[in-house]
Design a protein around this motif. Structure first.
Motif, short mmCIF file in Angstrom:
data_model
loop_
_atom_site.label_atom_id
_atom_site.label_comp_id
_atom_site.label_asym_id
_atom_site.label_seq_id
_atom_site.Cartn_x
_atom_site.Cartn_y
_atom_site.Cartn_z
N LEU A 46 -73.08 -17.51 -95.76
CA LEU A 46 -72.32 -16.34 -95.30
C LEU A 46 -71.53 -16.65 -94.04
N ILE A 47 -70.23 -16.35 -94.07
CA ILE A 47 -69.41 -16.32 -92.85
C ILE A 47 -69.16 -14.84 -92.54
N HIS A 48 -69.66 -14.40 -91.42
CA HIS A 48 -69.64 -12.97 -91.09
C HIS A 48 -68.57 -12.68 -90.03
N CYS A 49 -67.48 -12.05 -90.47
CA CYS A 49 -66.37 -11.71 -89.56
C CYS A 49 -66.25 -10.22 -89.31
N ALA A 50 -66.92 -9.40 -90.12
CA ALA A 50 -66.71 -7.95 -90.06
C ALA A 50 -67.23 -7.35 -88.76
N TRP A 51 -66.41 -6.47 -88.16
CA TRP A 51 -66.82 -5.69 -86.98
C TRP A 51 -65.83 -4.55 -86.84
N ASP A 52 -66.32 -3.37 -86.50
CA ASP A 52 -65.45 -2.20 -86.36
C ASP A 52 -64.90 -2.06 -84.93
N ASP A 53 -63.77 -1.39 -84.83
CA ASP A 53 -63.18 -0.99 -83.53
C ASP A 53 -62.93 -2.16 -82.58
N VAL A 54 -62.49 -3.31 -83.11
CA VAL A 54 -62.29 -4.46 -82.23
C VAL A 54 -61.15 -4.26 -81.24
N ARG A 55 -60.25 -3.34 -81.54
CA ARG A 55 -59.16 -3.07 -80.59
C ARG A 55 -59.61 -2.15 -79.46
N ASN A 56 -60.69 -1.41 -79.68
CA ASN A 56 -61.21 -0.49 -78.65
C ASN A 56 -62.46 -1.10 -78.04
N ILE A 57 -62.27 -2.06 -77.16
CA ILE A 57 -63.41 -2.82 -76.62
C ILE A 57 -64.29 -1.98 -75.70
N PHE A 58 -63.81 -0.81 -75.27
CA PHE A 58 -64.59 0.03 -74.36
C PHE A 58 -65.39 1.12 -75.08
N ILE B 109 -71.43 -16.74 -87.73
CA ILE B 109 -70.95 -15.45 -87.21
C ILE B 109 -69.83 -15.67 -86.20
N THR B 110 -68.78 -14.85 -86.31
CA THR B 110 -67.68 -14.92 -85.35
C THR B 110 -67.96 -14.00 -84.17
N GLY B 111 -68.27 -14.62 -83.04
CA GLY B 111 -68.40 -13.89 -81.79
C GLY B 111 -67.06 -13.88 -81.07
N THR B 112 -67.08 -13.70 -79.76
CA THR B 112 -65.82 -13.59 -79.01
C THR B 112 -65.92 -14.28 -77.65
N SER B 113 -64.81 -14.81 -77.18
CA SER B 113 -64.77 -15.41 -75.84
C SER B 113 -64.99 -14.35 -74.76
N PHE B 114 -64.83 -13.07 -75.13
CA PHE B 114 -65.09 -11.99 -74.16
C PHE B 114 -66.55 -11.96 -73.74
N GLU B 115 -67.42 -12.63 -74.49
CA GLU B 115 -68.83 -12.72 -74.09
C GLU B 115 -68.97 -13.43 -72.74
N PRO C 40 -68.36 -2.99 -73.54
CA PRO C 40 -69.30 -2.67 -74.63
C PRO C 40 -69.16 -3.59 -75.84
N TYR C 41 -67.92 -3.94 -76.19
CA TYR C 41 -67.70 -4.82 -77.33
C TYR C 41 -68.34 -6.19 -77.09
N ALA C 42 -68.05 -6.78 -75.94
CA ALA C 42 -68.60 -8.11 -75.63
C ALA C 42 -70.12 -8.06 -75.47
N LYS C 43 -70.62 -7.01 -74.86
CA LYS C 43 -72.07 -6.88 -74.68
C LYS C 43 -72.79 -6.76 -76.01
N SER C 44 -72.18 -6.06 -76.95
CA SER C 44 -72.83 -5.88 -78.26
C SER C 44 -72.85 -7.19 -79.03
N LYS C 45 -71.78 -7.96 -78.95
CA LYS C 45 -71.75 -9.28 -79.60
C LYS C 45 -72.83 -10.18 -79.00
N SER D 13 -60.27 -5.92 -67.36
CA SER D 13 -61.45 -6.34 -68.11
C SER D 13 -61.38 -7.80 -68.55
N GLU D 14 -60.21 -8.45 -68.35
CA GLU D 14 -60.03 -9.82 -68.80
C GLU D 14 -59.80 -10.77 -67.63
#
Length: 272
Positions: A69-81, A110-116, A135-140, A260-261
């Motif tokens: 499994l390659i898992h890319c799905a995640w909701d609301d990626v544009r609304n990181i807050f 799993i695709t995480g994010t550099s925002f971590e 919130p987005y980065a924290k959840s990842k 935030s960046e």
């Protein structure tokens, strides 16, 4: 035996290019999507088995146990807050992956994010301690850490990737590059942006997909999906204009930098 791989979020920006890369390497690909009609119109998916699946629902897992499994799905990626990332979205993610593992699938990328990495500055190694600040980065980051805890109880392989700034065909039209290309296509006279001096790690989505597929040779680890080379946003847009043989005035300083960046962050160890 056929090499079978499933990709969640297959109709998304990165997911579709991962599917295309896998198909070119003779994998049999199951593209898991929520909207089959939309997926059938995406050219990168035309050689995959498109299958309806919503990770927020308790559907039967439509996958063979021997697949990867390659898992890319995640909701609301544009609304990181959005607070939903640490609530419903995280819960759906963890529950889905727990069910996948219980189903018998033993290898997950799993695709995480550099925002971590948060507001850290300069070159970042995949071993660098995470400091998520949205919130987005924290959840990842939370998902990664709790999957590592789960792995200490249940035997499965986990590959975690942190994706830096990707761009290219199929990206969100509201992203900076999406808006910029739209302005170019509409022959607008100017493009409003920040001063563009921030140094980030930009990578074409096809290259990101290629790096991710290369990681399937591993059974565990954390990896930065990146170019390894910092470039300013202003320079990137100038290069894009040159490549497309278009010209537009960059209205520098119209927007402030995003608090935030980080103003300078790039991956130090790209996938080879």
């Amino acid at each position: 035996m056929k090499k079978i791989i499933a990709v969640t979020g297959a109709s998304g920006f990165l997911g579709r290019h991962i599917v295309q890369n896998l198909v070119s390497k003779k994998w049999e690909v199951i593209a898991l999507v929520r909207n089959i009609n939309k997926a059938k119109k995406i050219k990168e998916l035309n050689k995959a088995l498109i299958t309806h699946f919503d990770i927020s629902k308790k559907q039967a897992i439509p996958l063979p146990k021997k697949c990867v499994l390659i898992h890319c799905a995640w909701d609301d990626v544009r609304n990181i807050f959005s607070k939903k990332h640490l609530g419903a979205h995280y819960k759906n993610q963890y529950n889905f992956l727990s069910r996948i593992i219980a189903h018998g699938i033993k290898k997950i990328l799993i695709t995480g994010t550099s925002f971590e990495y948060g507001l850290q500055y300069g070159p970042i190694f995949s071993s660098t301690k995470t400091k998520p600040n949205t919130p987005y980065a924290k959840s990842k980051d939370l998902l990664h850490k709790n999957l590592l805890k789960l792995r200490s109880k249940i035997n499965f392989y986990l590959i975690w990737t942190r994706i830096f700034y990707i761009y290219g065909d199929g990206q969100n039209p509201k992203s900076v590059m999406g808006l910029f290309n739209e302005a170019l296509n509409q022959n607008k006279k100017s493009f409003n942006m920040s001063f563009g001096d921030q140094l980030h790690d930009y990578l074409r989505v096809e290259k990101a997909a290629e790096q991710i597929v290369k990681l399937l040779k591993y059974n565990k680890g954390i990896f930065n999906v990146c170019s390894g080379k910092p470039i300013s946003l202003r320079r990137l847009l100038e290069m894009e204009m040159k490549e497309k043989k278009r010209k537009i005035k960059l209205n520098l300083g119209y927007y402030s930098y995003r608090k935030s960046e980080s103003t300078a962050i790039w991956g130090a160890d790209p996938v080879k």
